[in-house]
Scaffold this active site. Structure first.
Site, PDB file in Angstrom:
ATOM      1  N   CYS A  99       4.721   9.568 -86.686  1.00 25.31           N
ATOM      2  CA  CYS A  99       5.513   8.571 -85.817  1.00 25.31           C
ATOM      3  C   CYS A  99       6.413   7.572 -86.527  1.00 25.31           C
ATOM      4  CB  CYS A  99       4.655   7.930 -84.861  1.00 25.31           C
ATOM      5  SG  CYS A  99       5.249   6.773 -83.730  1.00 25.31           S
ATOM      6  N   HIS A 141       3.644  13.079 -76.948  1.00 27.22           N
ATOM      7  CA  HIS A 141       3.937  11.814 -78.144  1.00 27.22           C
ATOM      8  C   HIS A 141       4.729  10.828 -77.340  1.00 27.22           C
ATOM      9  CE1 HIS A 141       3.798  10.302 -82.291  1.00 27.22           C
ATOM     10  NE2 HIS A 141       4.987   9.530 -81.510  1.00 27.22           N
ATOM     11  N   GLU A 142       6.198  11.505 -77.054  1.00 26.02           N
ATOM     12  CA  GLU A 142       6.998  10.500 -76.607  1.00 26.02           C
ATOM     13  C   GLU A 142       6.506   9.564 -75.456  1.00 26.02           C
ATOM     14  OE1 GLU A 142       8.975   9.339 -78.868  1.00 26.02           O
ATOM     15  OE2 GLU A 142       8.606  11.143 -80.329  1.00 26.02           O
ATOM     16  N   HIS A 145       4.302   6.610 -75.705  1.00 27.35           N
ATOM     17  CA  HIS A 145       4.951   5.320 -76.089  1.00 27.35           C
ATOM     18  C   HIS A 145       5.178   4.619 -74.807  1.00 27.35           C
ATOM     19  CE1 HIS A 145       5.294   5.497 -80.375  1.00 27.35           C
ATOM     20  NE2 HIS A 145       5.835   6.960 -80.237  1.00 27.35           N
TER      21      HIS A 145
HETATM   22 NI    NI Z   1       6.060   8.090 -81.831  1.00 24.66          NI
END
Ligand code: NI
Length: 176
Positions: A99, A141-142, A145
């Site tokens: 990341c 993953h995105e 966030h």
């Molecule tokens: Ni990330």
């Protein structure tokens, strides 16, 4: 414009992002330009608006076929706004993730192997895709966030979390 990417420990990375209200505005296009510039500068596979301090549900991702990373599949350049993720199986797959908010680190992270994601592009056109593998991993993953979740919060085996140089001596590994 290349923006500073917030690092883990910054409280802004732990906040819930707000839904975008208006599409196709000058402000949104400026945000997307900054996200693209910043992601390209850092060779990332994806970037979420909260990582540059903007608390909106906007992510970008994409991976071009790169001979340096033959093991990584192509992911189309995508702008995904106000996303909704639906797992398509209970199966979890573990794989390495990095990341841009944790430079130099990698961890082994479980993710849903297959999922459907829905949302909108920058013009407000709907997006609806069912994906698996690395594409599914990057989306999860995105979108994490946007929930204030960083990948270390999902690691189960902390013996597989560390610095790239120590984990993969001599290897060149893609950031995401
Ligand atoms: Ni990330």
């Amino acid at each position: 414009m290349i923006r500073e990417v917030l690092k883990m420990g910054d409280p802004r990375l732990l906040q819930q992002a707000q839904p975008l209200q208006q599409f196709d505005t000058p402000e949104l296009h400026a945000l997307l330009a900054d996200l693209r510039d910043t992601m390209a500068h850092l060779n990332g596979a994806g970037l979420a608006a909260p990582q540059i301090g903007v608390g909106l549900q906007v992510v970008i991702f994409g991976v071009e076929q790169n001979p340096r990373y033959p093991q990584v599949e192509d992911i189309p350049d995508t702008v995904l706004i106000n996303p909704v993720l639906t797992p398509l199986s209970d199966e979890l797959e573990e794989d390495w993730e990095g990341c841009l908010s944790l430079p130099g680190l990698r961890g082994m992270v479980p993710r849903h192997a297959r999922l459907r994601y829905q949302g909108f592009d920058e013009k407000g056109n709907p997006i609806d895709r069912s994906v698996d593998g690395f594409h599914a991993r990057v989306v999860q993953h995105e979108c994490d966030h946007l929930l204030g979740i960083l990948y270390p919060m999902r690691i189960r085996d902390f013996s597989k979390f560390g610095f790239i140089q120590a984990l993969f001596p001599g290897e060149d590994v893609i950031d995401e």
